[in-house]
Structure formats: structure tokens, C-alpha cells
Design a protein around this motif. Structure first.
Motif, PDB file in Angstrom:
ATOM      1  N   TYR A  78       7.325  48.266  80.202  1.00  9.08           N
ATOM      2  CA  TYR A  78       6.373  47.363  79.573  1.00  9.08           C
ATOM      3  C   TYR A  78       5.615  48.085  78.458  1.00  9.08           C
ATOM      4  N   LEU A  79       5.410  47.368  77.366  1.00 12.42           N
ATOM      5  CA  LEU A  79       4.582  47.878  76.286  1.00 12.42           C
ATOM      6  C   LEU A  79       3.442  46.893  76.062  1.00 12.42           C
ATOM      7  N   GLN A  80       2.264  47.265  76.529  1.00  8.80           N
ATOM      8  CA  GLN A  80       1.076  46.454  76.320  1.00  8.80           C
ATOM      9  C   GLN A  80       0.471  46.815  74.974  1.00  8.80           C
ATOM     10  N   MET A  81       0.355  45.832  74.106  1.00  9.58           N
ATOM     11  CA  MET A  81      -0.130  46.067  72.750  1.00  9.58           C
ATOM     12  C   MET A  81      -1.441  45.316  72.553  1.00  9.58           C
ATOM     13  N   ASN A  82      -2.490  46.056  72.352  1.00  2.11           N
ATOM     14  CA  ASN A  82      -3.818  45.480  72.133  1.00  2.11           C
ATOM     15  C   ASN A  82      -4.312  45.794  70.726  1.00  2.11           C
ATOM     16  N   SER A  83      -5.342  45.088  70.318  1.00  9.67           N
ATOM     17  CA  SER A  83      -5.947  45.312  68.990  1.00  9.67           C
ATOM     18  C   SER A  83      -4.880  45.353  67.897  1.00  9.67           C
ATOM     19  N   LEU A  84      -4.000  44.380  67.936  1.00 11.25           N
ATOM     20  CA  LEU A  84      -2.882  44.369  66.995  1.00 11.25           C
ATOM     21  C   LEU A  84      -3.357  44.202  65.562  1.00 11.25           C
ATOM     22  N   LYS A  85      -2.627  44.846  64.665  1.00 11.13           N
ATOM     23  CA  LYS A  85      -2.929  44.829  63.240  1.00 11.13           C
ATOM     24  C   LYS A  85      -1.740  44.241  62.484  1.00 11.13           C
ATOM     25  N   PRO A  86      -1.984  43.701  61.299  1.00  8.07           N
ATOM     26  CA  PRO A  86      -0.845  43.181  60.520  1.00  8.07           C
ATOM     27  C   PRO A  86       0.245  44.232  60.296  1.00  8.07           C
ATOM     28  N   GLU A  87      -0.131  45.477  60.189  1.00 11.84           N
ATOM     29  CA  GLU A  87       0.869  46.532  59.977  1.00 11.84           C
ATOM     30  C   GLU A  87       1.713  46.819  61.211  1.00 11.84           C
ATOM     31  N   ASP A  88       1.379  46.198  62.327  1.00 13.45           N
ATOM     32  CA  ASP A  88       2.222  46.307  63.521  1.00 13.45           C
ATOM     33  C   ASP A  88       3.385  45.322  63.482  1.00 13.45           C
ATOM     34  N   THR A  89       3.398  44.443  62.492  1.00 17.42           N
ATOM     35  CA  THR A  89       4.469  43.473  62.363  1.00 17.42           C
ATOM     36  C   THR A  89       5.813  44.161  62.167  1.00 17.42           C
ATOM     37  N   ALA A  90       6.766  43.851  63.047  1.00 11.26           N
ATOM     38  CA  ALA A  90       8.080  44.496  63.011  1.00 11.26           C
ATOM     39  C   ALA A  90       8.950  43.895  64.108  1.00 11.26           C
ATOM     40  N   VAL A  91      10.218  44.246  64.055  1.00 13.31           N
ATOM     41  CA  VAL A  91      11.095  44.011  65.200  1.00 13.31           C
ATOM     42  C   VAL A  91      10.986  45.233  66.099  1.00 13.31           C
ATOM     43  N   TYR A  92      10.698  44.976  67.356  1.00  7.87           N
ATOM     44  CA  TYR A  92      10.519  46.050  68.319  1.00  7.87           C
ATOM     45  C   TYR A  92      11.774  46.181  69.173  1.00  7.87           C
ATOM     46  N   TYR A  93      12.230  47.415  69.312  1.00  5.75           N
ATOM     47  CA  TYR A  93      13.435  47.705  70.082  1.00  5.75           C
ATOM     48  C   TYR A  93      13.110  48.655  71.235  1.00  5.75           C
ATOM     49  N   CYS A  94      13.700  48.393  72.384  1.00  4.14           N
ATOM     50  CA  CYS A  94      13.626  49.364  73.461  1.00  4.14           C
ATOM     51  C   CYS A  94      14.941  50.132  73.503  1.00  4.14           C
ATOM     52  N   ALA A  95      14.861  51.338  74.035  1.00  6.08           N
ATOM     53  CA  ALA A  95      16.034  52.199  74.072  1.00  6.08           C
ATOM     54  C   ALA A  95      15.948  53.130  75.264  1.00  6.08           C
ATOM     55  N   ALA A  96      17.108  53.539  75.754  1.00  3.15           N
ATOM     56  CA  ALA A  96      17.192  54.478  76.866  1.00  3.15           C
ATOM     57  C   ALA A  96      17.808  55.779  76.376  1.00  3.15           C
ATOM     58  N   GLY A  97      17.280  56.894  76.883  1.00  2.00           N
ATOM     59  CA  GLY A  97      17.808  58.181  76.465  1.00  2.00           C
ATOM     60  C   GLY A  97      16.941  59.319  76.947  1.00  2.00           C
ATOM     61  N   PRO A  98      16.927  60.429  76.235  1.00  2.00           N
ATOM     62  CA  PRO A  98      16.090  61.573  76.604  1.00  2.00           C
ATOM     63  C   PRO A  98      14.640  61.329  76.210  1.00  2.00           C
ATOM     64  N   TYR A  99      13.757  62.131  76.755  1.00  2.76           N
ATOM     65  CA  TYR A  99      12.326  62.001  76.452  1.00  2.76           C
ATOM     66  C   TYR A  99      12.062  62.676  75.115  1.00  2.76           C
ATOM     67  N   THR A 100      12.079  61.858  74.065  1.00  2.00           N
ATOM     68  CA  THR A 100      11.902  62.372  72.727  1.00  2.00           C
ATOM     69  C   THR A 100      11.469  61.241  71.805  1.00  2.00           C
ATOM     70  N   SER A 101      10.861  61.612  70.691  1.00  2.00           N
ATOM     71  CA  SER A 101      10.486  60.604  69.703  1.00  2.00           C
ATOM     72  C   SER A 101      11.579  60.411  68.645  1.00  2.00           C
ATOM     73  N   ALA A 102      12.641  61.181  68.763  1.00  2.00           N
ATOM     74  CA  ALA A 102      13.711  61.127  67.765  1.00  2.00           C
ATOM     75  C   ALA A 102      14.593  59.906  67.978  1.00  2.00           C
ATOM     76  N   VAL A 103      14.576  59.001  67.017  1.00  2.00           N
ATOM     77  CA  VAL A 103      15.300  57.751  67.176  1.00  2.00           C
ATOM     78  C   VAL A 103      16.794  57.985  67.367  1.00  2.00           C
ATOM     79  N   GLY A 104      17.335  59.007  66.736  1.00  2.00           N
ATOM     80  CA  GLY A 104      18.770  59.245  66.817  1.00  2.00           C
ATOM     81  C   GLY A 104      19.252  59.784  68.144  1.00  2.00           C
ATOM     82  N   SER A 105      18.337  60.151  69.015  1.00  2.00           N
ATOM     83  CA  SER A 105      18.707  60.726  70.307  1.00  2.00           C
ATOM     84  C   SER A 105      18.959  59.674  71.369  1.00  2.00           C
TER      85      SER A 105
END
Length: 119
Positions: A78-105
Motif C-alpha cells: 500500500y502507498l498512502q499519499m497525503n498532502s498531494l501536490k499537482p507535481e505528484d500527477t503521474a502514472v504510478y507503477y509498482c514493481a517487485a525486485g531488490p531493495y533499491t531505488s534503481a528503477v532498472g533493478s
């Protein structure tokens, strides 16, 4: 397979909760990440949570506003998103993998859910 849901249209300052349900693999073995992609921009890291839920990493842009959690018994994150801003506008994707911030992983991705924040 990963199935993301919960996106929608919300006014600035509002909240949404995204869900990502997993099937077909041992969910609890993997970190689960959320990424987002705004029109004309590259996909960027939002947050990730370790397999146990004991470690969570957030992008600076969402720290203090978004909360990531997981329920391994329900194979859902679950991703609880509060105090949303216009710059949060996007398509949000979930992904499974290693614990990293690197999208390519990440090797397994959901289909994305659109979040639109109006000003």
C-alpha cells in the motif's frame, strides 16, 4: 503478476491510497517499490519497502507525505499519499525486485495507475 489500483483525480492537499496486489510468485521474498512517470518525463523512484517491511526508503520529494506498507499475508503493498501536490500527477507503477531505488533493478512491473492532482 502485479496489479496496481487506487489512482484517481484528487484536489491538491487531498489523499489517495494505492494498492498493489501480487500473484504468481513468492511475494514475501521481494522488496516492493513504487515508481511514477509524468508525461514527457522519465520514470522516477517514489518508495520501496524491504521483504519484511523493516526497511523503507522514500524519495525526498515524497518524504513526510507518503507512507509505504505491506501485508505479506495478503500479498499486497500500500502507498498512502497525503498532502498531494499537482507535481505528484503521474502514472504510478509498482514493481517487485531488490531493495533499491534503481528503477532498472526491478524485473516485475504492474500496469500502472493514474494519479491526477488538480490545483
Amino acid at each position: 503478476q502485479l496489479q496496481a489500483s487506487g489512482g484517481g483525480l484528487v484536489q491538491a492537499g487531498g489523499s489517495l491510497r494505492l494498492s498493489c496486489a501480487a500473484s504468481g510468485r513468492t511475494f514475501s521474498n521481494y522488496a516492493m517499490g513504487w515508481f511514477r512517470q509524468a508525461p514527457g518525463k522519465e520514470r522516477e523512484f517514489v518508495a520501496t519497502i524491504s521483504w519484511s517491511g523493516g526497511k523503507i526508503l522514500y524519495a525526498d520529494s515524497v518524504k513526510g507525505r507518503f507512507t509505504l506498507s505491506r501485508d505479506n499475508a495478503k500479498n499486497t503493498v500500500y502507498l498512502q499519499m497525503n498532502s498531494l501536490k499537482p507535481e505528484d500527477t503521474a502514472v504510478y507503477y509498482c514493481a517487485a525486485g531488490p531493495y533499491t531505488s534503481a528503477v532498472g533493478s526491478y524485473d516485475s512491473w504492474g500496469q500502472g495507475t493514474l494519479v491526477t492532482v488538480s490545483s
